[in-house]
Design an enzyme around this catalytic site. Structure first.
Site, PDB file in Angstrom:
ATOM      1  N   CYS A 175      -3.729   3.288  11.421  1.00 27.15           N
ATOM      2  CA  CYS A 175      -4.007   4.141  10.268  1.00 27.15           C
ATOM      3  C   CYS A 175      -5.148   3.633   9.391  1.00 27.15           C
ATOM      4  O   CYS A 175      -5.511   4.297   8.425  1.00 27.15           O
ATOM      5  CB  CYS A 175      -2.738   4.309   9.431  1.00 27.15           C
ATOM      6  SG  CYS A 175      -1.423   5.131  10.343  1.00 27.15           S
ATOM      7  N   HIS A 194      -3.343   4.032  -0.368  1.00 28.20           N
ATOM      8  CA  HIS A 194      -2.886   4.492   0.947  1.00 28.20           C
ATOM      9  C   HIS A 194      -1.810   5.551   0.734  1.00 28.20           C
ATOM     10  O   HIS A 194      -1.831   6.597   1.359  1.00 28.20           O
ATOM     11  CB  HIS A 194      -2.362   3.315   1.767  1.00 28.20           C
ATOM     12  CG  HIS A 194      -1.940   3.695   3.147  1.00 28.20           C
ATOM     13  ND1 HIS A 194      -2.843   4.094   4.110  1.00 28.20           N
ATOM     14  CD2 HIS A 194      -0.712   3.757   3.735  1.00 28.20           C
ATOM     15  CE1 HIS A 194      -2.195   4.372   5.230  1.00 28.20           C
ATOM     16  NE2 HIS A 194      -0.900   4.187   5.027  1.00 28.20           N
ATOM     17  N   GLU A 205       2.064  -1.637  -1.743  1.00 27.69           N
ATOM     18  CA  GLU A 205       0.781  -1.372  -2.411  1.00 27.69           C
ATOM     19  C   GLU A 205       0.820  -1.740  -3.884  1.00 27.69           C
ATOM     20  O   GLU A 205      -0.129  -2.323  -4.412  1.00 27.69           O
ATOM     21  CB  GLU A 205       0.430   0.107  -2.291  1.00 27.69           C
ATOM     22  CG  GLU A 205      -0.298   0.464  -1.043  1.00 27.69           C
ATOM     23  CD  GLU A 205      -0.966   1.805  -1.178  1.00 27.69           C
ATOM     24  OE1 GLU A 205      -2.190   1.855  -1.378  1.00 27.69           O
ATOM     25  OE2 GLU A 205      -0.254   2.821  -1.072  1.00 27.69           O
ATOM     26  N   LYS A 238      -2.884  11.920   0.185  1.00 25.08           N
ATOM     27  CA  LYS A 238      -1.956  12.289   1.258  1.00 25.08           C
ATOM     28  C   LYS A 238      -0.877  13.239   0.752  1.00 25.08           C
ATOM     29  O   LYS A 238      -0.260  13.946   1.542  1.00 25.08           O
ATOM     30  CB  LYS A 238      -1.322  11.040   1.866  1.00 25.08           C
ATOM     31  CG  LYS A 238      -2.279  10.168   2.669  1.00 25.08           C
ATOM     32  CD  LYS A 238      -1.546   8.999   3.302  1.00 25.08           C
ATOM     33  CE  LYS A 238      -2.493   8.098   4.090  1.00 25.08           C
ATOM     34  NZ  LYS A 238      -3.403   7.319   3.235  1.00 25.08           N
ATOM     35  N   HIS A 243      -0.893  12.913   6.240  1.00 25.28           N
ATOM     36  CA  HIS A 243      -1.350  11.634   6.800  1.00 25.28           C
ATOM     37  C   HIS A 243      -1.878  11.886   8.206  1.00 25.28           C
ATOM     38  O   HIS A 243      -1.109  12.026   9.162  1.00 25.28           O
ATOM     39  CB  HIS A 243      -0.190  10.650   6.828  1.00 25.28           C
ATOM     40  CG  HIS A 243      -0.580   9.241   7.165  1.00 25.28           C
ATOM     41  ND1 HIS A 243      -1.842   8.896   7.597  1.00 25.28           N
ATOM     42  CD2 HIS A 243       0.130   8.075   7.134  1.00 25.28           C
ATOM     43  CE1 HIS A 243      -1.892   7.594   7.827  1.00 25.28           C
ATOM     44  NE2 HIS A 243      -0.713   7.076   7.555  1.00 25.28           N
ATOM     45  N   PHE A 245       0.042   0.558  10.982  1.00 18.46           N
ATOM     46  CA  PHE A 245       0.985  -0.075  11.891  1.00 18.46           C
ATOM     47  C   PHE A 245       0.274  -1.180  12.665  1.00 18.46           C
ATOM     48  O   PHE A 245      -0.883  -1.032  13.070  1.00 18.46           O
ATOM     49  CB  PHE A 245       1.541   0.947  12.872  1.00 18.46           C
ATOM     50  CG  PHE A 245       2.597   1.845  12.299  1.00 18.46           C
ATOM     51  CD1 PHE A 245       3.061   1.685  11.005  1.00 18.46           C
ATOM     52  CD2 PHE A 245       3.146   2.868  13.063  1.00 18.46           C
ATOM     53  CE1 PHE A 245       4.049   2.513  10.478  1.00 18.46           C
ATOM     54  CE2 PHE A 245       4.131   3.696  12.555  1.00 18.46           C
ATOM     55  CZ  PHE A 245       4.580   3.523  11.269  1.00 18.46           C
TER      56      PHE A 245
END
Length: 423
Positions: A170, A310, A321, A342, A347, A406
């Protein structure tokens, strides 16, 4: 002379916002583009919603041969690259030597839709373990290799310089733009076409995220399913899309009188070497990426005027975060506005990082912070200024965008208003 990389062209294809103008209008209006999946019948899945692009390739100028040859992710990347090039005003065949043009493209899952469709055919819908390859289209090998997307973009823009595919989950889109900026600053290219594309809304992707319960099951209310930093959040919403940027050496752009959206002032990435999907709650690796990007930009943490988070909408990521911002920025973290787009466009895995860079460049251009949609019940543990629901005017000189992927990937990039603050 110190070489510096600037953004002179943007092409965005995002859910609810196909094209730069529509994309920015969606973000500043705080509208969401999530809906029930229409690409296939999602009835058997836990999460049946996604943020889909209203993308018909023929309407965006792709020929029948291109449509037959390219997977959807490839199509999105090529159209976004064409749009970015047009936006930059560059006539590459006349103004830049082909060997001085590079391509840096990111994707997390490559040509997933084409690959899955062909597997269904050659295996007779999964009935045969030993498949018959003669039923496959000639492009099957291209679907298997993610670098096909890079090749198609390079052919589209006539690039004969360095060309590469970045696939870091990502953070792919953010890392691809960061790599592109490095090609400019080190002198390997004068122009880099950089960005990312992913089209992962397919049964295999939906099933995989269902298995780890990462996506939202809020099927009855898809518009409000993506709720980063909200106490009631229950997972992210899968999306698709592409964003491609034209990066140019700053003096090269200045000499030709180009519009400049932003300068890429600093970039860094780190890995937590910890877990495929897990994150440490202290946010140390993301904080380290932020700190190194600030050092490379020669900026103090207090210089950050806005953070594009993110903000996937999972509890683990939101807490990670929040801790990273506090660790990297200190007390200033409590004063800087933060938001997650997002919440509006979903996403799109590897593509979202480049889409978020585009959003940051547009935020600098328009001096507006996009909101975090659907943030009505803030999580008390996420105690920063997460700009709920409505866009906010602000004086923006420096913005920070971050990504988390990931595999433990953590990336951070700083964008600055160009030429001493003039747009």
């Amino acid at each position: 002379m110190t070489r510096r990389a600037v953004i002179t062209g943007i092409g965005v294809l995002a859910p609810g916002g196909m094209g730069n103008k529509a994309f920015w209008e969606l973000l500043t209006a705080g509208r969401t583009a999530t809906r029930r999946i229409s690409f296939f019948d999602p009835g058997e899945y836990r999460s049946q919603i996604a943020a889909e692009c209203d993308f018909a390739p023929e309407a965006f100028g792709l020929s029948p041969q291109e449509i037959r040859r390219m997977d959807r992710a490839c199509q999105l990347a090529v159209v976004a690259a064409r749009d970015a090039l047009a936006d930059s005003g560059l006539g590459l065949g006349q103004q830049v030597a082909p060997e001085r043009i590079a391509v840096s493209i990111g994707s997390a899952v490559g040509c997933t839709m084409g690959l899955e469709e062909e597997y269904v055919v050659v295996s007779d819908r999964g009935k045969h373990w030993q498949v018959d390859h003669t039923y496959a289209v000639p492009q099957l090998y291209g679907y298997l290799i993610p670098s096909t997307i890079t090749a198609e973009v390079a052919w589209t823009v006539g690039a004969e310089g360095p060309a590469g595919m970045i696939s870091t989950g990502c953070t792919s889109g953010l890392d691809a733009v960061g790599h592109g900026a490095q090609l400019v600053t080190e002198g390997s290219a004068d122009v880099v076409v950089a960005g990312a594309a992913d089209a992962p809304i397919s049964p295999i992707s939906v099933a995989c995220f269902d298995a780890i319960r990462a996506t939202s099951p809020n099927n009855d209310d898809p518009e409000h399913a993506s709720r980063p930093f909200d106490l009631t959040r229950d997972g992210f919403v899968l999306g698709e899309g592409a964003a491609v940027l034209v990066l140019e050496e700053r003096e090269h752009a200045r000499r030709r009188g180009a519009q400049v959206y932003a300068e890429i002032a600093g970039f860094a990435n780190r890995s937590n070497a910890y877990h495929m999907t897990g994150l440490k709650p202290d946010g140390r690796e993301m904080a380290e990426a932020i700190t190194v990007s600030l050092d490379r930009a020669r900026l103090d943490p207090t210089a950050v005027d806005y953070i594009n988070a993110h903000g996937s909408g999972t509890r683990q990521n939101d807490l990670h975060e929040t801790a990273a911002f506090k660790r990297a920025l200190g007390e200033h973290a409590y004063r800087v506005p933060v938001s997650s787009i997002k919440s509006m466009v979903g996403h799109s895995l590897g593509a979202i990082g480049s889409i978020e860079v585009a959003a940051c460049a547009l935020a600098l251009r328009h001096q507006v912070v996009p909101p975090t949609a659907n943030l009505h019940n803030p999580d008390p543990q996420c105690d920063l200024d997460y700009v709920p629901c409505q866009a906010r005017e602000a004086v923006l000189e420096t913005v920070l965008t971050v990504g988390s992927g990931f595999g433990g990937f953590q990336s951070a990039m700083l964008l600055r208003r160009p030429f001493g603050g003039s747009p």
